[in-house]
Design an enzyme around this catalytic site. Structure first.
Site, PDB file in Angstrom:
ATOM      1  N   SER A  45       1.348   2.328  10.869  1.00 55.36           N
ATOM      2  CA  SER A  45       1.178   3.571  10.132  1.00 55.36           C
ATOM      3  C   SER A  45       2.248   4.561  10.580  1.00 55.36           C
ATOM      4  O   SER A  45       2.556   4.642  11.777  1.00 55.36           O
ATOM      5  CB  SER A  45      -0.201   4.166  10.415  1.00 55.36           C
ATOM      6  OG  SER A  45      -1.222   3.292  10.013  1.00 55.36           O
ATOM      7  N   THR A  82      -2.095   6.760   8.915  1.00 56.96           N
ATOM      8  CA  THR A  82      -1.552   7.924   8.222  1.00 56.96           C
ATOM      9  C   THR A  82      -2.597   8.531   7.306  1.00 56.96           C
ATOM     10  O   THR A  82      -2.660   9.751   7.147  1.00 56.96           O
ATOM     11  CB  THR A  82      -0.306   7.530   7.406  1.00 56.96           C
ATOM     12  OG1 THR A  82       0.581   6.771   8.232  1.00 56.96           O
ATOM     13  CG2 THR A  82       0.423   8.761   6.898  1.00 56.96           C
ATOM     14  N   ALA A  83      -3.422   7.704   6.705  1.00 54.97           N
ATOM     15  CA  ALA A  83      -4.475   8.205   5.819  1.00 54.97           C
ATOM     16  C   ALA A  83      -5.387   9.175   6.566  1.00 54.97           C
ATOM     17  O   ALA A  83      -5.762  10.233   6.040  1.00 54.97           O
ATOM     18  CB  ALA A  83      -5.283   7.035   5.255  1.00 54.97           C
ATOM     19  N   HIS A 143      -5.370   0.379   0.996  1.00 50.04           N
ATOM     20  CA  HIS A 143      -5.118  -0.937   0.417  1.00 50.04           C
ATOM     21  C   HIS A 143      -5.792  -1.078  -0.956  1.00 50.04           C
ATOM     22  O   HIS A 143      -5.883  -0.114  -1.718  1.00 50.04           O
ATOM     23  CB  HIS A 143      -5.530  -2.045   1.386  1.00 50.04           C
ATOM     24  CG  HIS A 143      -4.821  -1.985   2.709  1.00 50.04           C
ATOM     25  ND1 HIS A 143      -3.515  -1.583   2.848  1.00 50.04           N
ATOM     26  CD2 HIS A 143      -5.258  -2.260   3.966  1.00 50.04           C
ATOM     27  CE1 HIS A 143      -3.164  -1.628   4.118  1.00 50.04           C
ATOM     28  NE2 HIS A 143      -4.202  -2.023   4.821  1.00 50.04           N
TER      29      HIS A 143
END
Length: 276
Positions: free
Chosen positions: A57, A109-110, A148
């Site tokens: 990430s 990162t999310a 995803h």
């Protein structure tokens, strides 16, 4: 030379590896050993410098920047779309701030961008990314952060989209949202890094040039994706910014990490550096 290459168990990463997996691309003397894990596990392994090359990430990169350098390709980056927060009923941003949200890992990162969107820390619980959809649809969690293929399949589980982080980021910055990146270990040395980067770029190009075959390989990693949605998902995250960050992609990386620094996400200054 043995190169262990980590990629996440999702179709876009698998698609990019097809050129090497199929033997279409000349490995130039490298022996590639795939290491397939969920992205949170790859992030944790990168903290230890375990793999020569790995997907991670972007949010994790500053934590491993002394060991790893960014490759100029292989990014998962979306313009106006990205990870989403879902619930059984549509919840406002204010309502989400009051709920526990199941997330795929605090190194992703999310997770970092969701903290930005919500304005700070929030109540959360970590689960592997491929369990979050069921956790929310069963009622065991009120809301969940999907990465995803869950971004395309959440409606199959009767869920509602409450927040799209890619949309939020685009409105905030006018830039695409950089989520996953590929990195290589600095101790490989300048010349090996350049040669390795060239081979991996060729694998991406080969997949794009042989889309049907690469898609068939990649769909083995897509939970609940039919051919049409698999092709759509790969088109979302394997694009021109994947072939090369370009100036727009690099600006997006700098902007995201700069904002993360400003909110105290990292103890040391962030140094964005790519293989030449």
């Amino acid at each position: 030379m043995l190169v262990r290459i980590g990629f996440s168990a999702d179709p876009d990463d698998a698609f990019m590896f097809w050129g090497l997996a199929s033997g279409t691309v000349d490995p130039r003397g490298f022996e590639f050993e795939p290491v397939i894990e969920d992205i949170q596990t790859l992030n944790e392994r990168a903290l230890e410098g375990a793999l020569e090359v790995t997907a991670i990430s972007l949010a994790t990169y500053p934590l491993v920047q002394e060991r790893y350098v960014l490759l100029p390709h292989g990014a998962s980056m979306g313009a106006g779309y990205g990870p989403i927060v879902v619930a059984r009923d549509k919840l406002s941003l204010d309502a989400l701030r009051e709920e526990e949200i199941v997330v795929p890992g605090k190194l992703t990162t999310a997770f970092l961008v969701l903290k930005m969107a919500l304005g700070g820390e929030f109540d959360c619980r970590v689960l592997p990314f491929d369990r979050i959809l069921d956790e929310v649809s069963s009622g065991a969690a009120r809301a969940g952060l999907l990465i995803h293929e869950g971004q395309l399949t959440y409606r199959d589980a009767g869920l509602e989209k409450c927040l799209d982080l890619g949309e939020w980021w685009l409105l905030e910055t006018g830039l695409p949202l950089p989520l996953g990146v590929n990195v290589a270990r600095r101790d490989l040395g300048t010349e090996v890094l350049r040669e390795l980067s060239a081979v991996l770029r060729e694998s991406i190009d080969a997949a794009l040039a042989n889309r049907h075959d690469a898609l068939e390989y990649a769909l083995a990693f897509g939970r609940g994706l039919d051919d049409a949605r698999g092709d759509r998902f790969i088109g979302m995250y394997v694009n021109e910014l994947t072939r090369d960050f370009g100036e727009e992609g690099r600006e997006a990386v700098r902007e995201l990490l700069s904002r993360a620094e400003q909110v105290g996400a990292y103890e040391a200054p962030v140094r964005v550096e790519f293989v030449a």
